[in-house]
Design a protein around this motif. Structure first.
Motif, PDB file in Angstrom:
ATOM      1  N   GLY A 115      25.964  90.735  59.880  1.00 40.25           N
ATOM      2  CA  GLY A 115      26.854  89.707  59.339  1.00 40.25           C
ATOM      3  C   GLY A 115      27.579  90.180  58.093  1.00 40.25           C
ATOM      4  O   GLY A 115      28.777  89.940  57.926  1.00 40.25           O
ATOM      5  N   GLY A 116      26.861  90.861  57.216  1.00 41.59           N
ATOM      6  CA  GLY A 116      27.476  91.367  55.992  1.00 41.59           C
ATOM      7  C   GLY A 116      28.545  92.407  56.270  1.00 41.59           C
ATOM      8  O   GLY A 116      29.634  92.374  55.684  1.00 41.59           O
ATOM      9  N   LEU A 118      30.227  92.831  59.112  1.00 37.86           N
ATOM     10  CA  LEU A 118      31.347  92.186  59.795  1.00 37.86           C
ATOM     11  C   LEU A 118      32.218  91.429  58.801  1.00 37.86           C
ATOM     12  O   LEU A 118      33.448  91.556  58.813  1.00 37.86           O
ATOM     13  CB  LEU A 118      30.832  91.238  60.879  1.00 37.86           C
ATOM     14  CG  LEU A 118      31.901  90.456  61.639  1.00 37.86           C
ATOM     15  CD1 LEU A 118      32.801  91.400  62.428  1.00 37.86           C
ATOM     16  CD2 LEU A 118      31.259  89.432  62.555  1.00 37.86           C
ATOM     17  N   ASN A 119      31.586  90.676  57.923  1.00 36.95           N
ATOM     18  CA  ASN A 119      32.319  89.901  56.929  1.00 36.95           C
ATOM     19  C   ASN A 119      33.153  90.804  56.025  1.00 36.95           C
ATOM     20  O   ASN A 119      34.338  90.551  55.788  1.00 36.95           O
ATOM     21  CB  ASN A 119      31.333  89.069  56.105  1.00 36.95           C
ATOM     22  CG  ASN A 119      32.022  88.142  55.139  1.00 36.95           C
ATOM     23  OD1 ASN A 119      33.145  87.708  55.357  1.00 36.95           O
ATOM     24  ND2 ASN A 119      31.336  87.831  54.058  1.00 36.95           N
ATOM     25  N   LYS A 120      32.567  91.862  55.522  1.00 33.58           N
ATOM     26  CA  LYS A 120      33.294  92.748  54.606  1.00 33.58           C
ATOM     27  C   LYS A 120      34.413  93.503  55.310  1.00 33.58           C
ATOM     28  O   LYS A 120      35.484  93.705  54.741  1.00 33.58           O
ATOM     29  CB  LYS A 120      32.318  93.701  53.927  1.00 33.58           C
ATOM     30  CG  LYS A 120      31.468  92.973  52.910  1.00 33.58           C
ATOM     31  CD  LYS A 120      30.449  93.842  52.269  1.00 33.58           C
ATOM     32  CE  LYS A 120      29.626  92.985  51.313  1.00 33.58           C
ATOM     33  NZ  LYS A 120      28.428  93.609  50.889  1.00 33.58           N
ATOM     34  N   GLN A 122      36.041  92.404  57.993  1.00 39.90           N
ATOM     35  CA  GLN A 122      37.091  91.431  58.301  1.00 39.90           C
ATOM     36  C   GLN A 122      37.914  91.087  57.067  1.00 39.90           C
ATOM     37  O   GLN A 122      39.142  91.025  57.133  1.00 39.90           O
ATOM     38  CB  GLN A 122      36.486  90.150  58.875  1.00 39.90           C
ATOM     39  CG  GLN A 122      36.092  90.265  60.317  1.00 39.90           C
ATOM     40  CD  GLN A 122      35.494  88.975  60.848  1.00 39.90           C
ATOM     41  OE1 GLN A 122      34.974  88.158  60.102  1.00 39.90           O
ATOM     42  NE2 GLN A 122      35.557  88.803  62.157  1.00 39.90           N
ATOM     43  N   ARG A 123      37.261  90.862  55.950  1.00 39.25           N
ATOM     44  CA  ARG A 123      37.974  90.483  54.726  1.00 39.25           C
ATOM     45  C   ARG A 123      38.852  91.610  54.194  1.00 39.25           C
ATOM     46  O   ARG A 123      39.837  91.356  53.511  1.00 39.25           O
ATOM     47  CB  ARG A 123      36.985  90.068  53.645  1.00 39.25           C
ATOM     48  CG  ARG A 123      36.361  88.735  53.906  1.00 39.25           C
ATOM     49  CD  ARG A 123      35.455  88.351  52.786  1.00 39.25           C
ATOM     50  NE  ARG A 123      34.919  87.016  53.016  1.00 39.25           N
ATOM     51  CZ  ARG A 123      34.258  86.346  52.119  1.00 39.25           C
ATOM     52  NH1 ARG A 123      34.034  86.862  50.933  1.00 39.25           N
ATOM     53  NH2 ARG A 123      33.798  85.151  52.397  1.00 39.25           N
TER      54      ARG A 123
END
Length: 141
Positions: A115-116, A118-120, A122-123
């Motif tokens: 999750g971390g 993917l989030n980073k 994507q952002r």
């Protein structure tokens, strides 16, 4: 417990491969850092550092899974050597319960790692694929 261990090992192996692939790809995307406007390259370097940390964490998880079997084997060997001593049976049960909690924790850590990352990614996708901020403004979606 066997199914949980098998799932944990498979997921950690997958994380290992994914992190290696992403790291190689990201390193190929890093531009030459010139004077000024290198914020995108800094973002890429930070993401690469996180990939390395997740790779090391995955190694630790796999070592923990192997440790479960080694501990269990040691207790079983001692129990076979001293069958009348009932403490070994209790020790195996306590070890299994503790290792079960650890495995669940490892799987949650995997979820947080995925999750971390993917989030980073994507952002910061625009900075990852175009660190200089010139030309196209491709986005992930």
């Amino acid at each position: 417990m066997k199914q949980l261990i098998a799932l944990s090992i498979k997921e950690h192996e997958d994380l290992h491969i994914i992190v290696q692939d992403l790291r190689i790809w990201l390193e190929l995307e890093v531009p030459i850092i010139e004077d000024g406007n290198h914020f995108g390259a800094d973002v890429q370097a930070q993401l690469a550092k996180e990939l390395v940390e997740n790779y090391k964490r995955s190694n630790g998880f796999q070592t923990g899974c192997r440790g479960h079997h080694a501990d269990r084997l040691k207790y079983a060997a001692d129990w076979a050597k001293y069958p009348n001593l009932i403490d070994f049976q209790a020790a195996i049960q306590i070890s299994d319960r503790s290792d079960h909690v650890l495995l669940r924790s490892y799987l949650r850590s995997l979820l947080m790692a995925y999750g971390g990352m993917l989030n980073k990614f994507q952002r910061n996708w625009a900075k990852v694929i175009n660190p200089k901020g010139t030309g196209s403004t491709d986005t992930m979606y």
